[in-house]
Design a protein around this motif. Sequence first.
Motif, mmCIF file in Angstrom:
data_model
loop_
_atom_site.group_PDB
_atom_site.id
_atom_site.type_symbol
_atom_site.label_atom_id
_atom_site.label_comp_id
_atom_site.label_asym_id
_atom_site.label_seq_id
_atom_site.Cartn_x
_atom_site.Cartn_y
_atom_site.Cartn_z
ATOM 1 N N MET A 196 54.309 26.301 69.044
ATOM 2 C CA MET A 196 55.275 25.280 69.459
ATOM 3 C C MET A 196 54.570 23.971 69.789
ATOM 4 N N ASP A 197 53.435 24.062 70.478
ATOM 5 C CA ASP A 197 52.675 22.845 70.784
ATOM 6 C C ASP A 197 52.210 22.160 69.503
ATOM 7 N N ALA A 198 51.736 22.946 68.535
ATOM 8 C CA ALA A 198 51.279 22.357 67.271
ATOM 9 C C ALA A 198 52.438 21.736 66.508
ATOM 10 N N VAL A 199 53.621 22.376 66.535
ATOM 11 C CA VAL A 199 54.792 21.818 65.846
ATOM 12 C C VAL A 199 55.170 20.474 66.460
ATOM 13 N N LEU A 200 55.169 20.400 67.789
ATOM 14 C CA LEU A 200 55.530 19.148 68.446
ATOM 15 C C LEU A 200 54.514 18.054 68.123
ATOM 16 N N GLU A 201 53.239 18.414 68.032
ATOM 17 C CA GLU A 201 52.230 17.412 67.646
ATOM 18 C C GLU A 201 52.490 16.907 66.236
ATOM 19 N N ARG A 202 52.816 17.779 65.337
ATOM 20 C CA ARG A 202 53.082 17.359 63.952
ATOM 21 C C ARG A 202 54.303 16.456 63.868
ATOM 22 N N ILE A 203 55.322 16.750 64.683
ATOM 23 C CA ILE A 203 56.535 15.945 64.631
ATOM 24 C C ILE A 203 56.326 14.587 65.293
ATOM 25 N N LEU A 204 55.614 14.564 66.425
ATOM 26 C CA LEU A 204 55.464 13.324 67.185
ATOM 27 C C LEU A 204 54.359 12.431 66.637
ATOM 28 N N ALA A 205 53.261 13.020 66.156
ATOM 29 C CA ALA A 205 52.142 12.216 65.650
ATOM 30 C C ALA A 205 51.609 12.870 64.385
ATOM 31 N N PRO A 206 52.289 12.702 63.254
ATOM 32 C CA PRO A 206 51.881 13.419 62.035
ATOM 33 C C PRO A 206 50.505 13.011 61.523
ATOM 34 N N GLU A 207 50.104 11.706 61.605
ATOM 35 C CA GLU A 207 48.799 11.313 61.070
ATOM 36 C C GLU A 207 47.671 11.894 61.917
ATOM 37 N N LEU A 208 47.874 11.891 63.247
ATOM 38 C CA LEU A 208 46.832 12.387 64.126
ATOM 39 C C LEU A 208 46.696 13.899 64.035
ATOM 40 N N SER A 209 47.772 14.577 63.852
ATOM 41 C CA SER A 209 47.724 16.029 63.858
ATOM 42 C C SER A 209 47.036 16.595 62.631
ATOM 43 N N HIS A 210 46.961 15.845 61.547
ATOM 44 C CA HIS A 210 46.273 16.354 60.359
ATOM 45 C C HIS A 210 44.781 16.534 60.611
ATOM 46 N N ALA A 211 44.269 15.767 61.534
ATOM 47 C CA ALA A 211 42.843 15.895 61.814
ATOM 48 C C ALA A 211 42.538 17.087 62.714
ATOM 49 N N ASN A 212 43.549 17.613 63.379
ATOM 50 C CA ASN A 212 43.333 18.746 64.282
ATOM 51 C C ASN A 212 43.234 20.035 63.486
ATOM 52 N N THR A 213 42.497 20.958 63.993
ATOM 53 C CA THR A 213 42.343 22.251 63.321
ATOM 54 C C THR A 213 43.511 23.168 63.672
ATOM 55 N N THR A 214 43.915 23.976 62.710
ATOM 56 C CA THR A 214 44.989 24.955 62.917
ATOM 57 C C THR A 214 44.484 26.368 62.678
ATOM 58 N N GLY A 215 43.189 26.520 62.661
ATOM 59 C CA GLY A 215 42.651 27.843 62.369
ATOM 60 C C GLY A 215 42.902 28.858 63.470
ATOM 61 N N ALA A 216 43.063 28.374 64.716
ATOM 62 C CA ALA A 216 43.241 29.305 65.827
ATOM 63 C C ALA A 216 44.682 29.774 65.971
ATOM 64 N N LEU A 217 45.609 29.206 65.201
ATOM 65 C CA LEU A 217 47.026 29.565 65.329
ATOM 66 C C LEU A 217 47.319 30.870 64.596
ATOM 67 N N ASN A 218 48.226 31.636 65.166
ATOM 68 C CA ASN A 218 48.699 32.875 64.544
ATOM 69 C C ASN A 218 49.946 32.549 63.725
ATOM 70 N N PHE A 219 49.788 32.537 62.388
ATOM 71 C CA PHE A 219 50.885 32.138 61.508
ATOM 72 C C PHE A 219 51.763 33.318 61.080
ATOM 73 N N THR A 220 51.572 34.466 61.698
ATOM 74 C CA THR A 220 52.407 35.616 61.315
ATOM 75 C C THR A 220 53.873 35.339 61.625
ATOM 76 N N ILE A 221 54.118 34.801 62.822
ATOM 77 C CA ILE A 221 55.491 34.452 63.183
ATOM 78 C C ILE A 221 55.987 33.291 62.334
ATOM 79 N N TRP A 222 55.116 32.317 62.103
ATOM 80 C CA TRP A 222 55.517 31.105 61.377
ATOM 81 C C TRP A 222 55.929 31.416 59.946
ATOM 82 N N ASN A 223 55.239 32.324 59.310
ATOM 83 C CA ASN A 223 55.530 32.594 57.891
ATOM 84 C C ASN A 223 56.902 33.222 57.680
ATOM 85 N N HIS A 224 57.426 33.896 58.688
ATOM 86 C CA HIS A 224 58.765 34.483 58.519
ATOM 87 C C HIS A 224 59.844 33.418 58.489
#
Length: 640
Positions: free
Chosen positions: A119-147
């Motif tokens: 949820m925190d990563a989603v809000l970062e992408r929505i509020l600051a899309p250019e800045l969030s691309h530089a952040n890493t997403t490797g630590a996120l668990n995408f099992t829930i997201w993929n559904h």
Amino acid sequence: MHVKKYLLKCLHRLQKGPGYTYKELLVWYCDNTNTHGPKRIICEGPKKKALWFVLTLLFAALVCWQWGVFIRTYLSWEVSVSLSVGFKTMDFPAITICNASPFQYSKVRHLLRDLDELMDAVLERILAPELSHANTTGALNFTIWNHTPLVLIDEQNPYQPVVLDLFGGNHNGSASSSPAGRTCNAQGCKVAMRLCSLNGTVCTFRNFTSATQAVMEWYVLQATNIFSQVPRQELVAMGYPAERLILACLFGAEPCSFRNFTSIFHPDYGNCYIFNWGMTEKALPSANPGAEFGLKLILDIGQEDYVPFLTSTAGARLLLHEQRSYPFIKEEGIYAMSGTETSIGVLVDRLERKGEPYSQCTKNGSDVPIPNLYSDYNTTYSIQACIHSCFQDQMIRNCSCGHYLYPLPPGEKHCNNQDFPDWAYCYSDLRINVAQRETCINLCKESCNDTQYKMTISMADWPSESSEDWIFHVLSQERDQSTNITLSRKGVVKLNIYFQEFNYRTIEESAANNIVWLLSNLGGQFGFWMGGSVLCLIEFGEIIIDFVWITIIKLVALSKSLRQRRAQARYAGPPPTVSELVEAHTNFGFQPDVVSHHPNTDTYPEEQPVPIPGTPPPNYDSLRLQPLDVIESDNEGDAI
């Protein structure tokens, strides 16, 4: 023996029939009936006969038309509503109180850790899309997201919208893909939820007008998947306990505590507590109307421990309802704001509906085809229980699992991503299905007897600035045995619930058109247009019966004559006489004379000898038998 003779006599009279022809019967009726028109048809001259015949037919048609109108009105089963006001001592309603947050965040944090990071990563992408691309997403668990991921839909070109994944992947549904690295601002894009089934081969997008709505709906959907896999006992332990929620209680002049409340678990609001439910104890009466004789509560909602993304509303949720009824607090409840005293004045309305055939209501739900999933609570029937049970039944039939918010029938499981990966798509489709809602509304029935509590709500700041310090000190000492203040204005809620007056209104349905109304109107129309009464109708019924008897007798006579004609057609000559039949019965060697059709009738055939003259037999054809009814008439007095 006398009874047998009487029944036999009645049988012969019925076989004889009325003894009239159709014309004679009509003349007799018109001459003897009490209805005015038919008499004038018989008594007047030819011209007046025709006039009275036309008038009689016209008025008879008007009577039949009016009768049809009144009968159709009666069979429409209309009701009239009456309002009456009564005054008496009444039972205090059941009060259900819940916290706006179903769980304490400190106790469910370990279950929602991966979801909150997403949820925190989603809000970062929505509020600051250019800045969030530089952040890493490797630590996120995408099992829930993929559904069920959230996507951005670029509608700058409405004919070719572009779907952008918030975390870099492009998905093509009916929309075209976007170039890598393309970003989208909030004004040019809309946030949507992508729902798929059949391993992602069938997808749909649920659009939102605001990103706030989108992320909250997505979070609630994912939290539902998580909580549906947790046992109920653990969920209860994660909610707010009664001793933390209820700080003070006073009913009239009697003190009460959290022990006077019955606990139930509600999936939307966690642990809820019901006062005066009447399940194990007798319902409490209210001594007098007024604020001094009601229920006074002080609550601590613990707002600082709310789940941040699951609950955006702070306050207490409460509902006034009947004893032994299930509290559907999400649909019928109201909020009480923290930092205020909320006074609720109550007036009672009682609804009494007519049952079948006047309305589709039920007394206890036994005639409703939907099984009540709330029967385990031993509560009375309500239309909300039926609608929720119907939706859960449709959910199980279409999605093979039950939703977390509603009770489960035996042998079924709650929906989750592991066991039922397509449940979110199925649930969303069923939720917006108008036909499903209409089906449940048509199957469910309202309760014939219902009690509604009309509330007058007022609020004021509580506690005041001058009394805030000592009130919080006392409450903190009582609950936490602490000399420091552990409460704040953001967490306390004061409730004051009472009867405004003991006057109650009863709204009762009654039949608008009963059988007395129908008979009065039918008789009035018949008397006004035809000058007749009930006896005239009996006379008309009598002539109808006579018509039927005449018709039956004529049909029987016709059938007998047809059978006789067929029997006579079998013989070449005339039928045997009575003397011949008697001789044949007593003399087995008797042979009747065969009439010769030879032109010379004076001579006998050669093969037949000339008859020997002798004494002729008696002429039995001259005998006349007396009918049976004439014989019986001689002993009529005996038979009677």
